[in-house]
Design a protein around this motif. Structure first.
Motif, PDB file in Angstrom:
ATOM      1  N   ALA A  85       0.829  -1.212   0.000  1.00  0.00           N
ATOM      2  CA  ALA A  85       0.000   0.000   0.000  1.00  0.00           C
ATOM      3  C   ALA A  85       0.857   1.253   0.000  1.00  0.00           C
ATOM      4  O   ALA A  85       0.467   2.281  -0.559  1.00  0.00           O
ATOM      5  CB  ALA A  85      -0.917  -0.015   1.229  1.00  0.00           C
ATOM      6  N   SER A  86       2.032   1.201   0.603  1.00  0.00           N
ATOM      7  CA  SER A  86       2.950   2.339   0.635  1.00  0.00           C
ATOM      8  C   SER A  86       4.223   1.978  -0.128  1.00  0.00           C
ATOM      9  O   SER A  86       4.498   0.795  -0.350  1.00  0.00           O
ATOM     10  CB  SER A  86       3.277   2.703   2.086  1.00  0.00           C
ATOM     11  OG  SER A  86       3.851   1.586   2.759  1.00  0.00           O
ATOM     12  N   PRO A  87       5.022   2.969  -0.540  1.00  0.00           N
ATOM     13  CA  PRO A  87       6.245   2.660  -1.292  1.00  0.00           C
ATOM     14  C   PRO A  87       7.130   1.674  -0.545  1.00  0.00           C
ATOM     15  O   PRO A  87       7.481   1.913   0.620  1.00  0.00           O
ATOM     16  CB  PRO A  87       6.915   4.032  -1.437  1.00  0.00           C
ATOM     17  CG  PRO A  87       5.784   5.004  -1.394  1.00  0.00           C
ATOM     18  CD  PRO A  87       4.813   4.420  -0.418  1.00  0.00           C
ATOM     19  N   PRO A  88       7.484   0.551  -1.173  1.00  0.00           N
ATOM     20  CA  PRO A  88       8.296  -0.460  -0.483  1.00  0.00           C
ATOM     21  C   PRO A  88       9.765  -0.063  -0.449  1.00  0.00           C
ATOM     22  O   PRO A  88      10.250   0.666  -1.323  1.00  0.00           O
ATOM     23  CB  PRO A  88       8.086  -1.707  -1.343  1.00  0.00           C
ATOM     24  CG  PRO A  88       7.887  -1.149  -2.722  1.00  0.00           C
ATOM     25  CD  PRO A  88       7.127   0.144  -2.534  1.00  0.00           C
ATOM     26  N   SER A  89      10.480  -0.537   0.561  1.00  0.00           N
ATOM     27  CA  SER A  89      11.919  -0.310   0.600  1.00  0.00           C
ATOM     28  C   SER A  89      12.654  -1.280  -0.313  1.00  0.00           C
ATOM     29  O   SER A  89      13.714  -0.966  -0.850  1.00  0.00           O
ATOM     30  CB  SER A  89      12.436  -0.445   2.036  1.00  0.00           C
ATOM     31  OG  SER A  89      12.153  -1.757   2.535  1.00  0.00           O
ATOM     32  N   SER A  90      12.065  -2.478  -0.518  1.00  0.00           N
ATOM     33  CA  SER A  90      12.673  -3.473  -1.402  1.00  0.00           C
ATOM     34  C   SER A  90      11.636  -4.525  -1.750  1.00  0.00           C
ATOM     35  O   SER A  90      10.585  -4.631  -1.107  1.00  0.00           O
ATOM     36  CB  SER A  90      13.883  -4.141  -0.738  1.00  0.00           C
ATOM     37  OG  SER A  90      13.477  -4.866   0.414  1.00  0.00           O
ATOM     38  N   ALA A  91      11.934  -5.298  -2.765  1.00  0.00           N
ATOM     39  CA  ALA A  91      11.115  -6.449  -3.164  1.00  0.00           C
ATOM     40  C   ALA A  91      11.964  -7.301  -4.086  1.00  0.00           C
ATOM     41  O   ALA A  91      12.841  -6.792  -4.792  1.00  0.00           O
ATOM     42  CB  ALA A  91       9.828  -6.012  -3.859  1.00  0.00           C
ATOM     43  N   TRP A  92      11.693  -8.617  -4.104  1.00  0.00           N
ATOM     44  CA  TRP A  92      12.487  -9.483  -4.962  1.00  0.00           C
ATOM     45  C   TRP A  92      11.672 -10.688  -5.431  1.00  0.00           C
ATOM     46  O   TRP A  92      10.647 -11.034  -4.863  1.00  0.00           O
ATOM     47  CB  TRP A  92      13.765  -9.973  -4.265  1.00  0.00           C
ATOM     48  CG  TRP A  92      13.622 -10.389  -2.841  1.00  0.00           C
ATOM     49  CD1 TRP A  92      13.965  -9.682  -1.728  1.00  0.00           C
ATOM     50  CD2 TRP A  92      13.080 -11.627  -2.355  1.00  0.00           C
ATOM     51  NE1 TRP A  92      13.684 -10.387  -0.595  1.00  0.00           N
ATOM     52  CE2 TRP A  92      13.136 -11.586  -0.941  1.00  0.00           C
ATOM     53  CE3 TRP A  92      12.547 -12.754  -2.972  1.00  0.00           C
ATOM     54  CZ2 TRP A  92      12.687 -12.640  -0.141  1.00  0.00           C
ATOM     55  CZ3 TRP A  92      12.092 -13.800  -2.179  1.00  0.00           C
ATOM     56  CH2 TRP A  92      12.173 -13.734  -0.787  1.00  0.00           C
ATOM     57  N   VAL A  93      12.175 -11.289  -6.490  1.00  0.00           N
ATOM     58  CA  VAL A  93      11.565 -12.486  -7.067  1.00  0.00           C
ATOM     59  C   VAL A  93      12.697 -13.389  -7.541  1.00  0.00           C
ATOM     60  O   VAL A  93      13.723 -12.911  -8.038  1.00  0.00           O
ATOM     61  CB  VAL A  93      10.618 -12.131  -8.231  1.00  0.00           C
ATOM     62  CG1 VAL A  93      11.363 -11.452  -9.362  1.00  0.00           C
ATOM     63  CG2 VAL A  93       9.900 -13.374  -8.753  1.00  0.00           C
ATOM     64  N   TYR A  94      12.547 -14.710  -7.331  1.00  0.00           N
ATOM     65  CA  TYR A  94      13.576 -15.627  -7.815  1.00  0.00           C
ATOM     66  C   TYR A  94      12.947 -16.757  -8.601  1.00  0.00           C
ATOM     67  O   TYR A  94      11.746 -17.049  -8.466  1.00  0.00           O
ATOM     68  CB  TYR A  94      14.420 -16.195  -6.665  1.00  0.00           C
ATOM     69  CG  TYR A  94      13.723 -17.221  -5.790  1.00  0.00           C
ATOM     70  CD1 TYR A  94      13.585 -18.548  -6.188  1.00  0.00           C
ATOM     71  CD2 TYR A  94      13.215 -16.867  -4.538  1.00  0.00           C
ATOM     72  CE1 TYR A  94      12.955 -19.490  -5.392  1.00  0.00           C
ATOM     73  CE2 TYR A  94      12.583 -17.813  -3.729  1.00  0.00           C
ATOM     74  CZ  TYR A  94      12.460 -19.105  -4.155  1.00  0.00           C
ATOM     75  OH  TYR A  94      11.833 -20.037  -3.375  1.00  0.00           O
TER      76      TYR A  94
END
Length: 564
Positions: A85-94
């Motif tokens: 809902a708010s700007p994320p600090s990080s995210a990832w996909v593998y």
């Protein structure tokens, strides 16, 4: 030279004027000219055979993001991104290529621009220690990007940070992992285009059938690749299948198939049988480009070959097959007659150490520093039960003596007595008795689905739970109604890679739990079983899942049985 000095116009003195059409081709007249001396040319450089990407077997992502399957569904326009809902600090996909393999290059394409200001490409062999290969950023939508490398790994991860506080990060459309080209260091499992089978003629397919929610099986055996076999349900189906019949059990050397519609086979199992009752899964496959024949080499003896599709991404339809061929062996080879599935002993997946052949660009980043990916696992085998929701069957037995820890949620659960032979999945011979114990009710933790799907006899429906920072464990429990001697516990996964931290526990009163085994992941579609080394008597059998890696979702169980 042929169109110049070696030829003359038709109307010349050496030509002719009786051309029957209106096209005045020149007339070859090389007699009065000197043939040019051939200029020596260098031997052309051999063009490498185009590489086929490794088969991606599973994937994972941060809890604050969309399903990871979006980066390997064969569609560039379906994007993976964060959805906080708010700007994320990080995210990832593998993505997971199934085993540690030499990697020659990593390819990716963006489906949306401006969501990848800072992106790291990382590899790992155990989902714990990650090595950064490169740092990249935004690129043109639809244009494939490539990173050449010389490493060996099982997992490839795209890790996005958010220095500009964008509402979302990601934007990946597709990811591919390719083997090295011939001549590079390491093993070179170069994939070549599937040749047309000329020396071996396919068997004559005499019949076939399909699930009720799908088109006729004749579409995969009519000798035409113009129409696709697929499901026809008005809402996204849970599964669909089609099989072909060779009329009698025959030795099978290879199975070939071609898609005429892509994106409809996110998860497909290829199965064989000799009686349409016991099916053996011999491979799990997925989407491939249209009109490109695929092949599976497998020396078995069977009469029926089935393509079984499940629908993890809730596509409108599954299938897309254009044609299927079954071929005999090309050489004499030992084969296995398919009458039933061999008993498989569950073994935790090993985690080999990453062995890159080149120096990484930055220091490896262990995932233990990431809050989304806890690696801690419980050390005690006896612990209090998490809050669970009870799910009684339609005919519940007398209320248990123990008091549930939470207000039960009533859900009807029917334990089937049998199935249509054509739809029964892989079944193992009964260990000792004629049938497993009757489960009178199921219970589950609040962050999980109902355990009733484990008793519905449908291997395509499965149980999952969502983990978070406040809910790091999930359970599903079977109640046998009274303490009973446990001889064998059997379970079947519908999807893989969601059970890294699974343990099986038993108790007589839902308070003092004893851990019997911690088997972990296993191949989907293959029954697993555990036989206690010491006699065990229990009323409750619990499957507990703890995330040991990047998965925000755990579980994947399709069916569970407890035998005397």
């Amino acid at each position: 030279w042929l169109l110049g000095p070696a030829s003359v116009p038709q109307g010349s003195e050496f030509g002719f004027d009786s051309d029957p059409d209106a096209f005045a081709e020149r007339v070859l007249m090389p007699g009065n000219v000197t043939a040019p001396t051939a200029t020596p040319t260098r031997t052309p450089t051999k063009t490498p055979v185009p590489l086929m990407p490794y088969q991606i077997t599973s994937s994972g992502r941060t809890i604050n993001s969309l399903p990871a399957t979006l980066v390997w569904d064969g569609k560039k326009n379906t994007i993976w991104r964060s959805d906080a809902a708010s700007p994320p600090s990080s995210a990832w996909v593998y993505v997971n290529i199934g085993a540690v393999k030499p990697i020659g290059s990593i390819k990716w394409v963006f489906g949306k621009y401006g969501m990848a200001d800072s992106m790291r490409i990382e590899v790992s062999s155990d989902k714990k220690t990650w090595t950064t290969l490169a740092t990249r950023g935004n690129k043109t939508v639809g244009a494939w990007q490539t990173l050449a490398t010389k490493v060996k790994a099982r997992y490839v991860r795209f890790y996005f940070t958010n220095p500009n506080r964008d509402p979302q990060v990601g934007g990946l459309g597709e990811v591919q992992v390719l083997p090295p080209t011939v001549g590079t260091s390491g093993t070179s499992p170069t994939a070549t285009p599937i040749p047309t089978q000329t020396s071996v003629k396919p068997y004559n397919i005499t019949g076939g059938s399909q699930s009720l929610n799908s088109l006729s099986s004749t579409l995969v055996r009519d000798g035409k690749t113009t129409a696709a076999w697929k499901t026809k349900a008005s809402s996204p189906p849970k599964y669909g299948w089609v099989y072909v019949d060779l009329s009698t059990p025959k030795k099978i050397g290879s199975i070939r198939w071609v898609f005429v519609q892509t994106g409809m086979a996110d998860y497909m199992r290829i199965q064989v049988s000799s009686d349409k009752t016991s099916w053996t899964t011999i491979a799990s496959k997925g989407n491939k480009p249209v009109n490109v024949w695929q092949s599976l080499t497998k020396n078995v003896t069977a009469r029926y070959v089935r393509f079984y599709f499940t629908n993890p991404n809730s596509e409108a339809q599954v299938g897309g097959l254009g044609e299927v061929q079954i071929l005999p062996p090309t050489t004499t080879a030992s084969d296995t007659t398919i009458t039933s599935v061999n008993t498989a002993t569950s073994t935790p997946i090993s985690t080999p150490t990453l062995s890159p052949t080149e120096t990484p660009t930055t220091t490896p980043t262990p995932t233990s520093t990431l809050t989304e990916e806890p690696t801690a696992s419980p050390t005690s085998t006896v612990e209090p039960s998490p809050t669970e929701t009870e799910t009684p069957t339609e005919e519940p037995t007398a209320p248990p003596t123990e008091t549930a820890t939470a207000e039960p949620t009533i859900e009807a659960t029917t334990v089937p007595d049998g199935d249509d032979p054509a739809t029964v999945e892989e079944t193992l011979p009964a260990p000792e008795e004629a049938k497993p114990y009757r489960v009178v009710r199921t219970m589950h933790s609040r962050n999980a689905d109902s355990g009733s799907v484990l008793l519905d006899g449908d291997p395509a429906t499965y149980w999952v739970a969502e983990l978070s920072e406040s809910s790091t464990e999930a359970t599903v429990t079977l109640d046998l109604g009274a303490p009973k001697p446990i001889g064998t516990i059997r379970w079947l996964f519908a999807v893989g890679e969601l059970a890294d931290g699974m343990r099986i526990e038993v108790a007589q009163g839902r308070r003092d739990w004893t851990t019997l085994t911690q088997p972990g992941n296993a191949e989907p579609g293959e029954w697993q079983e555990f036989v206690p080394g010491e006699p065990a008597t229990a009323r409750f059998v619990r499957f507990t899942f703890v995330s040991t890696g990047a998965d925000g979702q755990v579980g994947g169980l399709a069916e569970v049985e407890v035998w005397p």
